[in-house]
Design a protein around this motif. Sequence first.
Motif, PDB file in Angstrom:
ATOM      1  N   PRO A 137       0.945  -1.203  -0.116  1.00  0.00           N
ATOM      2  CA  PRO A 137      -0.061   0.138  -0.209  1.00  0.00           C
ATOM      3  C   PRO A 137       0.757   1.116  -0.188  1.00  0.00           C
ATOM      4  CG  PRO A 137      -0.694  -1.605   1.619  1.00  0.00           C
ATOM      5  CD  PRO A 137       0.445  -2.129   1.371  1.00  0.00           C
ATOM      6  N   ALA A 138       0.439   2.428  -0.589  1.00  0.00           N
ATOM      7  CA  ALA A 138       0.849   3.674  -0.603  1.00  0.00           C
ATOM      8  C   ALA A 138       0.253   4.259   0.860  1.00  0.00           C
ATOM      9  CB  ALA A 138       0.547   4.641  -1.712  1.00  0.00           C
ATOM     10  N   ILE A 139       0.727   5.481   1.035  1.00  0.00           N
ATOM     11  CA  ILE A 139       0.094   6.118   2.337  1.00  0.00           C
ATOM     12  C   ILE A 139      -1.344   6.167   2.199  1.00  0.00           C
ATOM     13  CG2 ILE A 139       0.066   8.284   3.580  1.00  0.00           C
ATOM     14  CD1 ILE A 139       2.955   8.718   2.930  1.00  0.00           C
ATOM     15  N   GLY A 180      -7.766  -5.431 -12.676  1.00  0.00           N
ATOM     16  CA  GLY A 180      -9.227  -4.632 -13.019  1.00  0.00           C
ATOM     17  C   GLY A 180      -9.549  -3.752 -11.915  1.00  0.00           C
ATOM     18  N   TRP A 181      -8.332  -3.414 -11.068  1.00  0.00           N
ATOM     19  CA  TRP A 181      -8.581  -2.452 -10.011  1.00  0.00           C
ATOM     20  C   TRP A 181      -8.891  -1.262 -10.402  1.00  0.00           C
ATOM     21  CZ3 TRP A 181      -4.394   0.648  -7.323  1.00  0.00           C
ATOM     22  CH2 TRP A 181      -4.771   1.061  -5.772  1.00  0.00           C
ATOM     23  N   ARG A 182      -9.610  -0.451  -9.843  1.00  0.00           N
ATOM     24  CA  ARG A 182     -10.121   0.963 -10.418  1.00  0.00           C
ATOM     25  C   ARG A 182     -10.353   1.699  -9.160  1.00  0.00           C
ATOM     26  NH1 ARG A 182      -8.518  -0.983 -14.211  1.00  0.00           N
ATOM     27  NH2 ARG A 182      -9.616  -1.497 -16.171  1.00  0.00           N
ATOM     28  N   PRO A 183      -8.897   2.399  -8.770  1.00  0.00           N
ATOM     29  CA  PRO A 183      -9.406   3.500  -7.588  1.00  0.00           C
ATOM     30  C   PRO A 183     -10.275   4.583  -8.115  1.00  0.00           C
ATOM     31  CG  PRO A 183      -7.123   3.263  -8.513  1.00  0.00           C
ATOM     32  CD  PRO A 183      -7.826   2.134  -9.331  1.00  0.00           C
ATOM     33  N   VAL A 243      -3.276   6.454  -1.390  1.00  0.00           N
ATOM     34  CA  VAL A 243      -4.290   5.626  -1.821  1.00  0.00           C
ATOM     35  C   VAL A 243      -5.414   5.579  -0.826  1.00  0.00           C
ATOM     36  CG1 VAL A 243      -3.490   3.787  -0.546  1.00  0.00           C
ATOM     37  CG2 VAL A 243      -5.057   3.113  -2.634  1.00  0.00           C
ATOM     38  N   HIS A 244      -6.786   5.822  -1.241  1.00  0.00           N
ATOM     39  CA  HIS A 244      -8.028   6.087  -0.517  1.00  0.00           C
ATOM     40  C   HIS A 244      -8.085   4.392   0.101  1.00  0.00           C
ATOM     41  CE1 HIS A 244     -11.959   6.391   1.127  1.00  0.00           C
ATOM     42  NE2 HIS A 244     -11.938   7.771   0.912  1.00  0.00           N
ATOM     43  N   VAL A 245      -8.429   4.608   1.490  1.00  0.00           N
ATOM     44  CA  VAL A 245      -8.590   3.287   2.397  1.00  0.00           C
ATOM     45  C   VAL A 245      -9.434   2.406   1.731  1.00  0.00           C
ATOM     46  CG1 VAL A 245     -10.078   4.207   4.053  1.00  0.00           C
ATOM     47  CG2 VAL A 245      -8.277   2.196   4.678  1.00  0.00           C
ATOM     48  N   ASP A 246     -10.686   3.021   1.211  1.00  0.00           N
ATOM     49  CA  ASP A 246     -11.637   1.791   0.628  1.00  0.00           C
ATOM     50  C   ASP A 246     -11.215   1.383  -0.803  1.00  0.00           C
ATOM     51  OD1 ASP A 246     -13.971   1.767   2.273  1.00  0.00           O
ATOM     52  OD2 ASP A 246     -13.603   3.914   2.338  1.00  0.00           O
ATOM     53  N   ASP A 247     -10.365   2.368  -1.649  1.00  0.00           N
ATOM     54  CA  ASP A 247      -9.762   1.840  -2.832  1.00  0.00           C
ATOM     55  C   ASP A 247      -8.804   0.525  -2.540  1.00  0.00           C
ATOM     56  OD1 ASP A 247     -11.151   3.594  -4.839  1.00  0.00           O
ATOM     57  OD2 ASP A 247      -9.685   5.007  -4.490  1.00  0.00           O
ATOM     58  N   LEU A 248      -8.014   0.855  -1.666  1.00  0.00           N
ATOM     59  CA  LEU A 248      -7.206  -0.184  -1.199  1.00  0.00           C
ATOM     60  C   LEU A 248      -7.622  -1.181  -0.770  1.00  0.00           C
ATOM     61  CD1 LEU A 248      -4.028  -0.869  -0.397  1.00  0.00           C
ATOM     62  CD2 LEU A 248      -4.520   0.032   1.982  1.00  0.00           C
TER      63      LEU A 248
END
Length: 436
Positions: free
Chosen positions: A153-155, A275-278, A190-195
């Motif tokens: 993960p990023a921050i 297919g990840w879509r933040p 990165v948003h925690v929900d996207d992560l």
Amino acid sequence: MKVLLTGATGYIGSAVTEHLAAAGHQVVALTRSAEPQSGRPWHAQLIGDTADPASLAGAVTPDIEAVIHLAPPSGDADVDSAVIEALATPLRGTGRPLVYTSGVWVLGATGDAQEVGEEAPTNPIGLVGYRPQIEQRVLAEAAEGVRAVVVRPAIAYGRGGGIPALLVDRARKEGVPEYYGEEGVRWPTVHVDDLAELFVAAVERAEAGTVWHGVGESAVAVRDVAQAAGRAAGVLAAPRVVPVEQGAEVFGALFADALALDQSVSGAAARTALGWRPARPGMVAELTSGSYRPIEVFGAPEGPETDAEVAAIRRLVAEVEHAQQNELADRFLAVFRQEGPVWTTGHGKRLSGFEEIAAFTRKVLPGATAESTAVYDVERVLFLKPDVAAVNVRQQPVLPDGTRIADRPEGRPFYILVKEDGTWRVGAAQNTLAAG
């Protein structure tokens, strides 16, 4: 799948739990305490402590179809390696996934390189010095028939938590936003929900022996993050950069070095292959007008549907601010409904109908922000109907660097918003100056 999750009560773990459950998986939470955790969508709860690898014996039962290891490292490489052994041994030969959580700090400073990918060599900072060793320990399990995967993960931000919350607290305490290290430091974020959605994708379909960067934005200027954190704290002032040595007096040397780490990291591989879509707002937007600025909401039940509507209303007000600050007449006008809007300006001028509002805006907006501008923060939302909302906004005059203009009164815009074709628009607006 039935997924054993370590770190299930943590900041990231809580989000991962929710997204796994929403995707139809059953979460078996490994917790140190037997105390029940009400309100969590867990299928079951097991007792164990990743600081004590022996306590994990028997945790991965035959019905466990996947393991996600989110618990923080112990600080001891031998202990963390023993945890991987305990989690991986029952999975050998099954092809079932073991997803390990690392972090982009293992890459170290990326220098002039832009958006480095998963193939970049590791050069960890002190805080995560042995973590690449644990990554390799995990990935080696691919040869033993485990679908071993590493996520870096990023921050993380969002839900009012993570490292950005620390910056908000510091700004509130110091009376000025702070960031650490050097002027141009950048963070991958990165948003925690996207992560959390990336973890779901990884456990469902990532191939054995793979590494994935959980990065929504590759290189966000931390000065902008600090300024947004100050705004979330109610501190409108230009950010100050704090030398890392001084930051170490507050956070300790290792964490101060991490906060000062300059990186540009790509998350493109997960988008392409998994297919990840933040899609959540970026860190600066989230600090400015999201979860770090709680508001009062009336007339609607608590829950994700109301949260989504409030977020959309905040985005509309943020668009008003952006259009005003950048003198974008067409974008400002786009927030109004076409049919019969009304607007009373802060100087008492009454405008009726879209054409009258448009003519006034195109006349007065160009050149209006040469010396000063304003920030707009939603304070209260009253849902009169599901598609009609009354919104109180605080408008504060600022200099171009974001510093509050102390001797100028605030505005108190009041909007009646109407939702048309799924989009909130201004039906009526009135701005009132607030004398100090």
